[in-house]
Design an enzyme around this catalytic site. Structure first.
Site, short mmCIF file in Angstrom:
data_model
loop_
_atom_site.label_atom_id
_atom_site.label_comp_id
_atom_site.label_asym_id
_atom_site.label_seq_id
_atom_site.Cartn_x
_atom_site.Cartn_y
_atom_site.Cartn_z
N GLU A 21 0.83 -1.21 0.00
CA GLU A 21 0.00 0.00 0.00
C GLU A 21 0.86 1.26 0.00
OE1 GLU A 21 -2.81 -0.71 3.28
OE2 GLU A 21 -4.07 -1.78 1.85
N GLU A 66 -12.52 -2.85 12.15
CA GLU A 66 -12.55 -2.04 10.93
C GLU A 66 -13.70 -2.43 10.00
OE1 GLU A 66 -8.89 -2.19 8.69
OE2 GLU A 66 -9.73 -1.01 7.05
N ASP A 124 -8.37 -9.26 3.46
CA ASP A 124 -8.20 -8.21 4.47
C ASP A 124 -9.30 -8.20 5.52
OD1 ASP A 124 -7.17 -6.09 5.80
OD2 ASP A 124 -7.68 -4.59 4.31
O1 GCW Z 1 -7.07 -2.85 5.17
C1 GCW Z 1 -6.05 -2.03 5.33
C2 GCW Z 1 -6.50 -0.92 6.24
C3 GCW Z 1 -5.36 0.02 6.41
C4 GCW Z 1 -4.19 -0.74 7.03
C5 GCW Z 1 -3.84 -1.91 6.12
C6 GCW Z 1 -2.75 -2.79 6.70
C7 GCW Z 1 -2.50 0.09 8.49
O2 GCW Z 1 -7.63 -0.31 5.70
O3 GCW Z 1 -5.78 1.07 7.22
O4 GCW Z 1 -3.08 0.08 7.22
O5 GCW Z 1 -4.97 -2.71 5.94
O6 GCW Z 1 -3.07 -3.82 7.26
O7 GCW Z 1 -1.60 -2.45 6.57
#
Ligand code: GCW
Length: 653
Positions: free
Chosen positions: A269, A376, A348
């Site tokens: 990311e 989340e 995720d």
């Molecule tokens: O799904 C994503 C989250 C991010 C997070 C990422 C991760 C810390 O939306 O906020 O970043 O996973 O796990 O690195």
């Protein structure tokens, strides 16, 4: 009218608010033994304070042991986490190292609170690393935090407050022994945690945690040599980069005796990583592992590596495949102090995902399971969603890659969860979300712990021992995950939440975006085919599992739309069509959420009024949002397909 029998609770202490207790055994009046270590002393202090809160008048006898009934604390040298509680004459003996005594004392107090006279327990934790990952930023905000600002940072600096110690107590009391205090996305001043600029604050935090045997971890940026060291590269094979990390670690580990290592999100990311220099994930991780190794340090290397700039038109790339594609070929190439941190599912933290197949590919590499108790995607601590049954399913899952020791729990060597805590006075935003913190701790110690027993135990410790309260609250907790699943995205498909903040429904919110999370629904079919004819994701599992998931008949129904693209008229095992099943789940999910809220309201006379009112407010929001999910998902599918609900319930044409 009968007077109300309400127990007033100090919820800022969570499950450590020991309630007065009748009929305590005689032996609790005396404690024999004087622990020498800092942790041992903390254990003694906890024991005295806990017994006194329960109503015992306890004295500490430091003189020669005699035969009178007593609690005997026996401290052994070393750092071992093993602990033994056993009957000794007419009393109890709790033995272990200083740290073992902490676990023993908390366990003992829990047993007393639950009404056991002579608890016997001999136990060692399943994993040496059992920790929480905080996604806390230097400005005090928390990425995906739903319980107030950070406990560890304020205004660009680390802070140690009177709550830091309370936090360490909470973690140790449920068996956790580590805590990474800053976000894996390392921004702003958090970069400077490596520089010595915050030495004083970090030392104070580390000391508070150490008193309860909780180790300190830091998230670091892979490009720190550029950002902090003014080097032109962060190439892991460049000698000046390696030298920079060695020197930085030498200073940092000397400054922070309780530091155990680094957590790294690299090539993920938008974060920097070894791929930028044409190096492998193993070369990146090993370079850091070498730098921390003189200090006994460890590297937790995240496997959340995938293409986050996918073109939605590209139907061949499947994000679910990414972790295995990147990491399985590297098995055996990581140093022994590297742990690959793997999210429980391949994508995720959705409410329903299969178990990540990567767990089955690491024969010669340490792996660590990463769960998320920060809710989340599971209601953001406004909805009740007890996640421990889901974590147990993952830990119990057979990877079918070897004859023995084949479950996820038996394959991993460390465990962590993204924390759900913040500065809210109740720590977790929703009062009932504390059950996830407690439960994760217990499960990290013993992955075979029973989620329902945990829920019952947590309820008694938190709210007192009224059987109706215990049955009702643990009943709500145990149903809550299925209920949440029913009114949100169907059958493992995930990702129908609002983009960015991930709260509430938006069935096409991620459909034309870059994140690789598509359902590709049209008026005839929905889902991505992940069998051999599709993206081939199923083949990342061992042959038996691959065949099971590839077959629509054998695939567990709750995961049907994770693995397959199917027509809406597809027949489920009970004869309903796929679409009817989705409609039904959404209507039922809302009704079941309503029933949970009503069950809570029936406890009004039995609960601390503050807790009662706070949770009732959260249920109101949960119901509002559940109705929104139900109506948006059902209406969206109806408008796509024009197939009505067989039971003619309200959908909005
Ligand atoms: O799904 C994503 C989250 C991010 C997070 C990422 C991760 C810390 O939306 O906020 O970043 O996973 O796990 O690195």
């Amino acid at each position: 009218m009968q007077p109300k029998e309400v127990i007033f609770v100090d919820y800022s202490l969570l499950w450590l608010d020991w309630k007065p207790k009748d009929g305590l055994p005689e032996y609790v009046k005396r404690i024999v033994g004087t622990p020498a270590t800092r942790q041992g002393k903390a254990a003694l202090r906890e024991l005295m304070a806990g017994l006194s809160a329960m109503g015992a008048e306890t004295e500490q006898c430091s003189g020669k042991p005699d035969d009178l009934p007593a609690i005997r604390l026996k401290e052994y040298p070393g750092q071992d986490e093993k602990v033994t509680l056993r009957r000794s004459g007419d009393g109890m003996e709790i033995s272990g190292s200083g740290q073992g005594l902490i676990y023993g004392v908390f366990r003992f107090l829990r047993h007393l609170a639950l009404g056991e006279a002579f608890p016997e327990w001999e136990s060692s934790p399943a994993y040496p690393i059992r920790m929480l990952d905080h996604w806390d930023n230097d400005d005090g905000s928390i990425e995906r935090g739903y319980s107030g600002p950070s406990l560890f940072f304020r205004d660009g600096r680390p802070i140690c407050t009177e709550r830091t110690r309370d936090y360490a107590r909470l973690l140790a009391s449920c068996g956790l022994n580590g805590c990474c205090i800053n976000n894996v996305n390392v921004h702003g001043n958090a970069l400077k945690l490596l520089t010595g600029s915050y030495k004083r604050e970090l030392r104070r935090i580390a000391a508070c945690l150490a008193e309860y045997g909780v180790s300190l971890w830091l998230s670091v940026s892979f490009s720190a040599p550029i950002e902090l060291g003014r080097l032109e590269t962060a190439d892991p094979l460049d000698p000046s980069v390696r030298q920079w990390w060695r020197e930085t670690c030498g200073r940092l580990f000397a400054e922070l005796p309780n530091l155990v290592g680094f957590l790294v999100k690299a090539d993920s990311e938008g974060r920097p990583g070894p791929h930028s220099y044409g190096r492998s994930q193993a070369e990146g991780a090993n370079m850091l592992a070498e730098a921390v190794s003189p200090f006994g340090g460890k590297i937790l290397w995240r496997c959340f590596v995938y293409n986050c700039t996918q073109d939605w038109r590209d139907a061949r790339t499947d994000r679910a495949r990414a972790q295995c594609d990147h990491f399985a070929p590297l098995d055996g190439q990581f140093r022994e102090n590297v742990y690959l941190q793997i999210k429980n599912g391949p994508v995720d933290f959705q409410i329903r995902e299969p178990v990540s197949p990567l767990f089955g590919h690491l024969e010669h590499t340490n792996s660590m399971a990463e769960f998320q108790i920060a809710q989340e995607y599971t209601g953001q601590q406004r909805h009740v969603c007890y996640l421990i049954p889901m974590f147990r399913e993952v830990l119990d899952f057979h990877l079918e890659h070897r004859a023995e020791r084949d479950t996820v729990a038996e394959n991993i060597s460390a465990i962590c969860a993204v924390s759900n805590t913040g500065s809210d006075f109740n720590w977790t935003g929703h009062d009932l979300a504390a059950a996830n913190l407690f439960g994760f701790g217990l499960l990290s110690w013993d992955p075979s712990a029973d989620p329902e027993l945990i829920a019952r135990e947590w309820t008694i410790l938190s709210f007192g021992a009224d059987p109706e309260v215990t049955d009702t609250v643990s009943g709500i907790l145990m149903r809550s995950r299925d209920v949440y699943e029913k009114y949100t995205a169907p059958l493992g498909i995930g990702w129908m939440c609002a983009p960015n903040n991930h709260y509430g429904p938006s069935p096409e919110g991620y459909e034309y975006d870059r994140w690789g999370t598509y359902h590709r629904a049209n008026h005839l079919e929905i889902g991505v085919e992940r069998g051999p004819e599709g993206t081939g994701y199923t083949q990342q599992y061992s042959p038996g599992l691959a065949a099971m998931y590839a077959s629509t008949e054998d695939c567990p129904e709750e995961l049907l739309l994770f693995f397959h693209r199917l027509p809406y008229a597809y027949r489920m095992k009970d004869g309903r069509t796929l679409l009817q099943r989705i409609y039904d789940d959404h209507f039922e999910g809302y009704e079941e959420a309503k029933a949970m809220a009503e069950a809570w309201e029936n406890l009004e006379d039995k609960l601390d009024p503050g807790i009662y009112a706070r949770v009732r407010e959260r249920f109101r929001e949960q119901l509002r949002c559940a109705a929104e999910w139900r109506d948006v998902i059902n209406t969206w599918l109806y408008r796509l397909t024009l197939i009505p609900d067989e039971k003619c319930r309200t959908i909005y044409p």
